[in-house]
Structure formats: C-alpha cells, structure tokens
Design an enzyme around this catalytic site. Structure first.
Site, mmCIF file in Angstrom:
data_model
loop_
_atom_site.group_PDB
_atom_site.id
_atom_site.type_symbol
_atom_site.label_atom_id
_atom_site.label_comp_id
_atom_site.label_asym_id
_atom_site.label_seq_id
_atom_site.Cartn_x
_atom_site.Cartn_y
_atom_site.Cartn_z
ATOM 1 N N SER A 13 66.608 14.052 -24.060
ATOM 2 C CA SER A 13 65.756 13.127 -23.300
ATOM 3 C C SER A 13 66.190 11.678 -23.505
ATOM 4 O O SER A 13 66.423 11.240 -24.630
ATOM 5 C CB SER A 13 64.306 13.289 -23.748
ATOM 6 O OG SER A 13 63.551 12.197 -23.285
ATOM 7 N N ILE A 14 66.269 10.923 -22.386
ATOM 8 C CA ILE A 14 66.595 9.499 -22.540
ATOM 9 C C ILE A 14 65.327 8.647 -22.399
ATOM 10 O O ILE A 14 65.409 7.417 -22.331
ATOM 11 C CB ILE A 14 67.702 9.020 -21.586
ATOM 12 C CG1 ILE A 14 67.266 9.141 -20.115
ATOM 13 C CG2 ILE A 14 69.009 9.721 -21.843
ATOM 14 C CD1 ILE A 14 68.063 8.196 -19.204
ATOM 15 N N THR A 62 56.510 16.567 -20.460
ATOM 16 C CA THR A 62 57.615 17.151 -19.687
ATOM 17 C C THR A 62 57.626 18.670 -19.866
ATOM 18 O O THR A 62 56.692 19.238 -20.438
ATOM 19 C CB THR A 62 58.959 16.459 -20.049
ATOM 20 O OG1 THR A 62 59.958 16.938 -19.149
ATOM 21 C CG2 THR A 62 59.395 16.731 -21.480
ATOM 22 N N LYS A 66 53.535 20.381 -18.329
ATOM 23 C CA LYS A 66 52.914 19.504 -17.322
ATOM 24 C C LYS A 66 51.663 20.131 -16.704
ATOM 25 O O LYS A 66 50.793 19.419 -16.210
ATOM 26 C CB LYS A 66 53.914 19.163 -16.217
ATOM 27 C CG LYS A 66 54.969 18.163 -16.660
ATOM 28 C CD LYS A 66 55.852 17.732 -15.503
ATOM 29 C CE LYS A 66 56.929 16.803 -15.997
ATOM 30 N NZ LYS A 66 57.786 16.288 -14.940
ATOM 31 N N GLY A 129 57.546 22.289 -11.511
ATOM 32 C CA GLY A 129 56.765 21.065 -11.673
ATOM 33 C C GLY A 129 57.282 19.904 -10.832
ATOM 34 O O GLY A 129 56.502 19.181 -10.203
ATOM 35 N N ARG A 151 64.550 30.649 -6.372
ATOM 36 C CA ARG A 151 65.200 31.839 -6.931
ATOM 37 C C ARG A 151 64.234 33.027 -6.945
ATOM 38 O O ARG A 151 64.554 34.107 -6.474
ATOM 39 C CB ARG A 151 65.692 31.526 -8.342
ATOM 40 C CG ARG A 151 66.269 32.697 -9.075
ATOM 41 C CD ARG A 151 66.637 32.314 -10.474
ATOM 42 N NE ARG A 151 65.513 31.861 -11.281
ATOM 43 C CZ ARG A 151 65.572 31.572 -12.569
ATOM 44 N NH1 ARG A 151 66.730 31.676 -13.198
ATOM 45 N NH2 ARG A 151 64.499 31.175 -13.235
ATOM 46 N N TYR A 153 61.295 34.634 -5.370
ATOM 47 C CA TYR A 153 60.582 34.472 -4.103
ATOM 48 C C TYR A 153 59.063 34.484 -4.291
ATOM 49 O O TYR A 153 58.340 33.742 -3.621
ATOM 50 C CB TYR A 153 61.034 35.570 -3.128
ATOM 51 C CG TYR A 153 60.527 35.371 -1.719
ATOM 52 C CD1 TYR A 153 60.810 34.194 -1.022
ATOM 53 C CD2 TYR A 153 59.778 36.361 -1.085
ATOM 54 C CE1 TYR A 153 60.347 34.009 0.279
ATOM 55 C CE2 TYR A 153 59.315 36.174 0.211
ATOM 56 C CZ TYR A 153 59.599 34.997 0.884
ATOM 57 O OH TYR A 153 59.138 34.801 2.164
ATOM 58 N N GLU A 154 58.580 35.283 -5.246
ATOM 59 C CA GLU A 154 57.120 35.355 -5.500
ATOM 60 C C GLU A 154 56.596 33.965 -5.864
ATOM 61 O O GLU A 154 55.489 33.596 -5.478
ATOM 62 C CB GLU A 154 56.779 36.321 -6.657
ATOM 63 C CG GLU A 154 57.046 37.790 -6.385
ATOM 64 C CD GLU A 154 58.527 38.104 -6.335
ATOM 65 O OE1 GLU A 154 59.293 37.584 -7.184
ATOM 66 O OE2 GLU A 154 58.948 38.852 -5.417
ATOM 67 N N TYR A 217 69.724 14.009 -13.130
ATOM 68 C CA TYR A 217 70.328 12.681 -13.312
ATOM 69 C C TYR A 217 71.527 12.717 -14.258
ATOM 70 O O TYR A 217 72.176 11.688 -14.472
ATOM 71 C CB TYR A 217 69.285 11.662 -13.790
ATOM 72 C CG TYR A 217 68.592 12.026 -15.070
ATOM 73 C CD1 TYR A 217 67.365 12.678 -15.045
ATOM 74 C CD2 TYR A 217 69.169 11.744 -16.305
ATOM 75 C CE1 TYR A 217 66.730 13.034 -16.224
ATOM 76 C CE2 TYR A 217 68.540 12.092 -17.478
ATOM 77 C CZ TYR A 217 67.320 12.739 -17.431
ATOM 78 O OH TYR A 217 66.706 13.101 -18.602
HETATM 79 P P1 NAP Z 1 60.343 23.879 -13.929
HETATM 80 O O1 NAP Z 1 58.905 23.596 -13.664
HETATM 81 O O2 NAP Z 1 60.728 24.706 -15.094
HETATM 82 O O3 NAP Z 1 60.939 24.561 -12.574
HETATM 83 C C1 NAP Z 1 62.279 24.949 -12.513
HETATM 84 C C2 NAP Z 1 62.621 25.420 -11.099
HETATM 85 O O4 NAP Z 1 64.020 25.700 -11.064
HETATM 86 C C3 NAP Z 1 61.918 26.699 -10.682
HETATM 87 O O5 NAP Z 1 61.731 26.675 -9.297
HETATM 88 C C4 NAP Z 1 62.927 27.793 -11.087
HETATM 89 O O6 NAP Z 1 62.851 28.949 -10.268
HETATM 90 C C5 NAP Z 1 64.231 27.088 -10.768
HETATM 91 N N1 NAP Z 1 65.314 27.604 -11.607
HETATM 92 C C6 NAP Z 1 65.382 27.593 -12.974
HETATM 93 N N2 NAP Z 1 66.549 28.147 -13.378
HETATM 94 C C7 NAP Z 1 67.208 28.521 -12.248
HETATM 95 C C8 NAP Z 1 68.443 29.164 -12.000
HETATM 96 N N3 NAP Z 1 69.251 29.543 -13.002
HETATM 97 N N4 NAP Z 1 68.799 29.393 -10.727
HETATM 98 C C9 NAP Z 1 68.009 29.021 -9.703
HETATM 99 N N5 NAP Z 1 66.815 28.421 -9.851
HETATM 100 C C10 NAP Z 1 66.422 28.175 -11.136
HETATM 101 O O7 NAP Z 1 61.155 22.532 -14.058
HETATM 102 P P2 NAP Z 1 60.917 21.129 -13.318
HETATM 103 O O8 NAP Z 1 60.041 20.264 -14.130
HETATM 104 O O9 NAP Z 1 60.535 21.395 -11.903
HETATM 105 O O10 NAP Z 1 62.379 20.488 -13.401
HETATM 106 C C11 NAP Z 1 63.407 21.010 -12.607
HETATM 107 C C12 NAP Z 1 64.611 20.075 -12.552
HETATM 108 O O11 NAP Z 1 64.217 18.794 -12.066
HETATM 109 C C13 NAP Z 1 65.267 19.828 -13.896
HETATM 110 O O12 NAP Z 1 66.646 19.768 -13.685
HETATM 111 C C14 NAP Z 1 64.752 18.472 -14.332
HETATM 112 O O13 NAP Z 1 65.677 17.783 -15.143
HETATM 113 C C15 NAP Z 1 64.604 17.781 -12.985
HETATM 114 N N6 NAP Z 1 63.554 16.748 -13.012
HETATM 115 C C16 NAP Z 1 63.923 15.465 -12.823
HETATM 116 C C17 NAP Z 1 62.966 14.473 -12.847
HETATM 117 C C18 NAP Z 1 63.383 13.050 -12.635
HETATM 118 O O14 NAP Z 1 62.590 12.152 -12.892
HETATM 119 N N7 NAP Z 1 64.586 12.817 -12.171
HETATM 120 C C19 NAP Z 1 61.609 14.779 -13.049
HETATM 121 C C20 NAP Z 1 61.272 16.120 -13.238
HETATM 122 C C21 NAP Z 1 62.253 17.095 -13.229
HETATM 123 P P3 NAP Z 1 62.061 30.277 -10.714
HETATM 124 O O15 NAP Z 1 60.694 30.162 -10.095
HETATM 125 O O16 NAP Z 1 62.874 31.367 -10.153
HETATM 126 O O17 NAP Z 1 62.010 30.290 -12.218
#
Ligand code: NAP
Length: 278
Positions: A13-14, A62, A66, A129, A151, A153-154, A217
């Site tokens: 984390s940064i 995070t 969340k 999230g 990934r 679908y459900e 990022y």
């Molecule tokens: P999350 O709630 O854990 O959701 C992850 C999502 O990615 C789910 O839809 C999951 O699908 C899918 N996924 C996980 N591994 C996968 C794989 N190997 N192949 C295909 N799909 C996969 O996480 P999140 O908080 O949404 O964060 C997701 C991404 O966004 C991360 O890379 C995070 O660093 C980035 N992010 C960036 C910011 C920003 O400020 N720039 C803020 C938040 C998040 P399933 O339903 O199939 O598990």
C-alpha cells in the site's frame, strides 16, 4: 491526530506515503498507520480502542473489509447506503459514521481527461468493491447503460440485482464479446497487476471505444492500457482515483479540502515513487 488504513494485506500500500505527503505540505500534525487485520473477528477490537482514543479521528478501509465494516459503525451515509461499501470512517459526536470517497475519487480522477460520460455505454469488468463505487459514479455521470462482465457469473448476477433499479445494467458472461457498440471500458479486476501482470482482461478492444480506465495503478501501463495505447485510444490508470479518494477523506476527518497544487504535487511524488523511470 491519528489516522489508519485497515486491510488484510497492506505491504504494497502506498497510502501512508500519500497521507504523510499531505501532512508535510499542509503542516498537519498527524500519523497515518497501516493496520493489517487478519480476519473480520478482529475488527471489533480495533473499533473499541479507536472509539476511546481521543487522538484517533478516522480510518480508511481496503480489501476485504469495505463491506464488513458496515457492521461496526453507528451510521452510514446516503452514498454508502446505495454503494453498500465504505472506505472511510469518521467520528461524529462519539459515533462512527461510514462514508465512501472511492466514487468521488473516480470522478475527480477522470476529470483529468476530457471524456464525456453522458449517454455512453460502458463495459464494466469486475463486480467487487471498486465496481460498487464506480457504478455509483457512473450513475452520477449520467451514462446510458452499463454492460457488466465478471469471472464468476453468479457474482455478476448478484451485482446486477443490487443496482438494476438504480442504473440500466446488463450482465454478460466472462469473455463473451458484446455485439453492440461500447464507448468506454473500465477494468476493476486485478488482471494486469501482480501475478496477472502479463494478462489483459480483454484480448482486444472494439474499434469504436473512446476511453479505457484501469483501476490498477501499478504498473503504470497494464496490458489493457498498452492495448488502448496501440489503438490510439485515450486511457487513464487508477493513480488519480487513489490519491483523490485519500484526499476526500479529509473533508470528513478534518473538514478541509486539499488544495489543487498539493494534489498535483502528491500525484507527481507518488508517480516518481511507484514508477521511478516514468
Ligand atoms: P474485490 O472486491 O476483491 O473484487 C475483485 C474483482 O476482481 C471481482 O469482481 C473478482 O471476480 C475479480 N477477480 C479477482 N481475481 C480475478 C481473476 N484472477 N480473474 C478475473 N477476475 C478476477 O476487489 P476491489 O476492491 O474491487 O479491487 C479490484 C481492483 O481494483 C484491484 O486491482 C485494486 O487494486 C483496484 N482498486 C483501485 C482503486 C484505486 O483507487 N485506484 C480503488 C479500489 C480498487 P470474482 O467475483 O470472480 O471473484
């Protein structure tokens, strides 16, 4: 003053770097600490200590807490009641209030690009999230329609069920090529970073796409962004979103707005730290 980031794995984390930068530039006497919480049962302990410590004023949340954090607060904002997830908690009259600054972080981030989202069709990849916050932002930006692929679908179907009365949203299966025109692509999966650094969530980008946003990022240019670049499509990675969601927390924690010049400097500072040679 003390602020924290709660999450499971925070090694990369940064956020402390960004918050410390704000403190230096604005002469704020505060600390921002990462708190790794191994599982949900340990959140209650932290909350108890946080509530009684007068110096502790707020925290960010995070992956993967969340959504769970909502079980530990006294109030949730209107935004959070729709999004269903919080990344920012503050104290108000001895109560804990859950807010969300990710959605506004996304909106402020894309303001750096001259892209009109009104009436556009968006392909949203991922149903976690980040997608929850971004769908709220897309509603605010008055898009026409969201095509959601995930990934599992459900999980896409569950996501659509939650937001279908809020925005025009249609689920499609993973890697099912959408036949109708798409204007904007948004990736919110980790495909493109870490162990997935050499993969793109899409093999190709349809011709008429105008803009690609990748929430990742690090690296600076994911495989998906490289594809966009090759096709002369405008793009943005997730660094602006990250820095704006951090800055927006101070509206709730200290009732202050971080000035634009400090935001720009923080962005450059994080960029040098993360990407060195860019
Ligand atoms: P999350 O709630 O854990 O959701 C992850 C999502 O990615 C789910 O839809 C999951 O699908 C899918 N996924 C996980 N591994 C996968 C794989 N190997 N192949 C295909 N799909 C996969 O996480 P999140 O908080 O949404 O964060 C997701 C991404 O966004 C991360 O890379 C995070 O660093 C980035 N992010 C960036 C910011 C920003 O400020 N720039 C803020 C938040 C998040 P399933 O339903 O199939 O598990």
């Amino acid at each position: 003053m003390k602020f924290y980031l709660l999450g499971k794995s925070l090694k990369h984390s940064i956020s402390p770097l960004i918050h410390s930068y704000f403190y230096n530039k604005l002469n704020i006497n505060a600390t921002y600490s990462n708190l790794e919480i191994a599982d949900e049962s340990l959140i209650a302990d932290f909350i108890q200590k946080f509530k009684i410590d007068e110096e502790s004023l707020g925290f960010n949340i995070t992956i993967p807490y969340k959504e769970n954090i909502l079980n530990f607060v006294n109030e949730i904002s209107e935004d959070v009641s729709i999004i269903g997830a919080s990344n920012c908690v503050y104290k108000k009259d001895n109560k804990l209030v859950a807010e969300n600054t990710d959605w506004i972080g996304f909106i402020k981030g894309i303001e750096h690009k001259n892209i009109d989202f009104i009436n556009k069709t968006i392909l949203l990849i991922g149903a976690g999230g980040a997608s929850r916050s971004i769908i709220y932002a897309l509603h605010k930006l008055k898009v026409k329609k969201v095509i959601l692929t995930n990934r599992t679908y459900e999980n896409a179907l569950k996501f659509v069920e939650i937001y279908k009365n809020f925005i025009d949203i249609e689920p499609i299966k993973w890697h099912n090529f959408y036949k109708k025109p798409i204007d904007i692509i948004i990736n919110t999966t980790p495909i493109g970073m870490g162990e997935f650094i050499d993969i793109s969530p899409l093999d190709s980008i349809p011709n008429n796409v105008q803009f690609v946003f990748d929430a990742i990022y690090n690296p600076y240019e994911t495989k998906l962004i490289k594809l966009a670049k090759e096709m002369n499509i405008d793009y943005l990675n997730g660094l602006h979103m990250l820095i704006y969601q951090a800055a927006e927390s101070y509206k709730y924690w200290l009732n202050i707005s971080i000035p634009d010049n400090v935001m720009n400097q923080a962005f450059e500072y994080a960029k040098i730290y993360l990407y060195k040679s860019v």
